[in-house]
Write a protein that holds these residues in place. Sequence first.
Motif, PDB file in Angstrom:
ATOM      1  N   HIS A 671       4.558  -5.373 -16.411  1.00 22.35           N
ATOM      2  CA  HIS A 671       4.922  -6.410 -15.441  1.00 22.35           C
ATOM      3  C   HIS A 671       3.823  -6.459 -14.393  1.00 22.35           C
ATOM      4  O   HIS A 671       3.679  -5.543 -13.589  1.00 22.35           O
ATOM      5  N   TYR A 672       3.028  -7.523 -14.396  1.00 24.72           N
ATOM      6  CA  TYR A 672       1.829  -7.608 -13.567  1.00 24.72           C
ATOM      7  C   TYR A 672       2.150  -7.535 -12.077  1.00 24.72           C
ATOM      8  O   TYR A 672       1.579  -6.715 -11.347  1.00 24.72           O
ATOM      9  N   SER A 673       3.039  -8.387 -11.580  1.00 29.43           N
ATOM     10  CA  SER A 673       3.252  -8.448 -10.137  1.00 29.43           C
ATOM     11  C   SER A 673       3.945  -7.211  -9.596  1.00 29.43           C
ATOM     12  O   SER A 673       3.740  -6.831  -8.441  1.00 29.43           O
ATOM     13  N   LEU A 674       4.780  -6.554 -10.420  1.00 27.98           N
ATOM     14  CA  LEU A 674       5.418  -5.314  -9.987  1.00 27.98           C
ATOM     15  C   LEU A 674       4.541  -4.094 -10.243  1.00 27.98           C
ATOM     16  O   LEU A 674       4.814  -3.006  -9.736  1.00 27.98           O
ATOM     17  N   SER A 675       3.516  -4.288 -11.082  1.00 27.62           N
ATOM     18  CA  SER A 675       2.583  -3.209 -11.434  1.00 27.62           C
ATOM     19  C   SER A 675       3.312  -2.006 -12.019  1.00 27.62           C
ATOM     20  O   SER A 675       3.086  -0.866 -11.625  1.00 27.62           O
ATOM     21  N   VAL A 676       4.201  -2.277 -12.977  1.00 26.73           N
ATOM     22  CA  VAL A 676       4.906  -1.206 -13.685  1.00 26.73           C
ATOM     23  C   VAL A 676       4.756  -1.452 -15.182  1.00 26.73           C
ATOM     24  O   VAL A 676       4.707  -2.603 -15.637  1.00 26.73           O
TER      25      VAL A 676
END
Length: 946
Positions: A671-676
């Motif tokens: 998940h790019y925006s959450l960086s997970v």
Amino acid sequence: MDNQLLHEQSGYSKRIPFRTFGSQESLNNGQYFSSHWTEKDVKCALETGKAFKAVLRVNAYKRSEAYCTVDGIPIDIFINGTIDQNRTVDGDTVAIVIDYVKSWAMLKGSSDNFKNALALNNSNMLAVEFDGDHEVSTINKDKLYADSQGGHRPNILEISSTDYASQQSMSAKAVNEICFLLSANPDKRPSGRVVAIIEKSNRRNTIIGFLSTRQMHMHNNQTSRLPLKKNKKHAPSPASMKEHVILTPNDPRFPNMVIFVTSLPPNIKERLDTEDPTVKMELVVAKINTWSEYCILPEASVIQILGRGGEIETQISAIFLENAIPKLTFTSEIISCLSNFPRKIPMAEIAKRKDLRHLCTITIDPSSAIDLDDALSIEKIDDDTYRVGIHIADASHYVLPDTVLDSEAQIRSTSVYMSQHKLPMLPPLLSEELASLLPGEDRLAFSIIFDLKSDGCIIDQWIGHSVIHSCCKLSYECAQEIIDNSFNYNDVNTSRYALHGNFRWDDIVWSVNKLNEISKKLRESRFHNGALLLESGKLMVLFDECGTPCETILSGMVQSNFVIEEFMLLANKTIAEIISRNYPECSLLRRHPKPNIRKLKEFKSVWMKHGFELDVSSSSQFHISLTRIREMLKDDPMLFDVLIFNASKPMQLASYFCTGDLANRKDEWAHYSLSVPLYTHFTSPLRRYPDIIVHRTLSAVLEAEKIYMQKKRLNSESISKCFTGLNFDRDAFESKEGREALCASALKYKVPCTSDLSEITSYCNERRLASGRAEDAAKKAHVWDLLRKKEIFISEARVMSLGPKFMSVYIHKLGIERRINYSEVEGMIVEWLETTSTLVLNLLLNRHLKKNTGHTHRGYSPLEDITLIVSPSDFFRNEYCSCNAEEEVNARLGHQETLRNDKIHPALFPLTLRVLSAVPVVVHAVGGDDGPIDMAARLYTCSFYS
């Protein structure tokens, strides 16, 4: 040089039927479009890399332009013109073939940026692997551009027989070779054409629009202005204008459609016979029946008449239909599925669960919410350790697989909130009563209990079924007052914020403040690890007591929102890790791809020209850059909102997926925006069907732990860490007993297999998008209705982009972007300075002379279409006279009220504009009875010559 050269030398034309620009397959007499390939040919072409599967997306501003995203290719394929779109509409799943490189269109922006985009998207694309006699090597560019003669364009039926695995590798190699061609031609966009429709969009069945009796050759949205061809053998065509009418869709991405009068409802026929002018004002629903190769327009039929387009109720009904939003009512058969569940939880069920009713558990939601999905609790373990409970409504206990209730929930997929309308996924008896975590009631839940240090570090966790008892329902506003230390016990509305159990307000205040402290640490850690926040105000429409829109506001999130957000994100991330490592082939996760690299670099380039340093190399660096710019623009928050609005454009949509579908591409799970690396939806099962699937999967994991414990005769303390603990026991997972336990549990809870889950995720993605479209459309309709009644709205805007023909402006107070066209305007001089990207607009001083002589330029728009011009004398009076600009305009125009009262003065001619310039605009409602509803913008100016 022959335009097949590049492909002949690379060996590419042996796989993909490239064609010359503008060429078509042989057409029969009177045929406009190429015939679609057969299903068998399409399947063979997809397997061998001669064609590609994609979803067609049509440009809303120019319907002749469409785009397709092909998996593995870092740039969209351009489908130019109605002929190449070949009878498709927006949302169709199609098979496409690629044009020769020579016919590819030039890209906007620098080639260097695109080279970087390719490198970031596919680091291996220059090393193309070949089977057979070829060694694994990099393609020789000299050979690629060597001279060659002719070039055979193979038909898909000429492909030699190969095994299935070889065909799959051919498809992958075709993608790699396209990537290589892109790297060799970084300034070009690949183009192609549609050869077949694999799956028709459901939107073909609900086209909303207006009827018109105008001649078909007047339709100018087609690439060609050709009328229907009269070919009696292939496609009957009306002999006169009375035999057909034209449907003009509200959505500009869809083509005009032919509707034969004989297929119209009787009342519409009668009104056409009597030449009733109000027929054109009726909003109708139609479906596409056929689209022959011999007709430039599709044939459709009217299936429903909604009413006058200028009525808000008609517009809302159209939104429901266009997005397939179900009605509020649930059948008695669906409701009967809940009859076996008593309102009071049986003691036998409580005995199976962890009893957490003694905890001080609270919910924090919008004040009007009654479907309460989540609750929080917190206990102090020692001086530096806290036990936080995240409790989620156990909807899967009530929504059982293979029941009509489950089928209905899957069909609806999500609850829809449309201003004054709420369309729930689950019956209110369940979502608002039985499963809702109401205060003062025992409720079944899934609980995740974390032991955390005060700095947010997790040292232990427990996950399982529970029973809870919420002691208080707080609104976000009330929780914020507690955080701000402005909460007054004595002024509490006890009927609104009642306490239950043996708890006092001191307990509630302590819980909220401690949860806030820990959430801040979690948030700080999350952004430190690379999360990206693109936060902007959300437009809200306010309604009076009669349900009529009365005002709009931009609302933002406050700290109490972030408290809930952080713990819900933590829960979703934790559950994603648990289900994906136990069921790696059939877990439902949610991924957010990296942004479109080319668009992101274009965004960076534009803003750096205006002095803003941006590092977009990663989500972490992007967030750091935005944080720094926010501080720089603290005195100009509107400009920062414009920046965030632009930064959101390169972002791709997050979507649900089945892990088995991307088993060999785990780098795409992130998940790019959450960086997970792993994320899912678990915390809203009362309004999202994917959450229910995740609940069932988690139940299977917990059951497998129990079975494994019994087989191994382990105590509960050790087994609690087996599949759901912080330290995953891979040995237990890979053991025979572990695999058998997980398999048996999956069968018990009916966890969907990979193929079934793929269909579920695809459908849920579709419904989520439809829900978002419906919510946005309803909000737009209410704002349109408000503007129509208020007549005029003057606001400051920022120029987003501009050129010699039009500009795009961002209207901050409405959160919308609109175009203002100034090309070929009567009485206006347009000067575009290319070298400095500057626009100068001025009035033609002798414009009044042209009016007196009656002379106008044919095809030119009137000046009033792009600007409202007022006299400066109305605004520049002596210093003792207080004057509100909008009031003056309203007085002159005969209006009595405005949307807002800000003092916004008009711009003076000559008007000089650049990107990011502030410019006053007038926004007004258009359409309704005479076309699609919208909010149009004009410049707000003044001139001594007005």
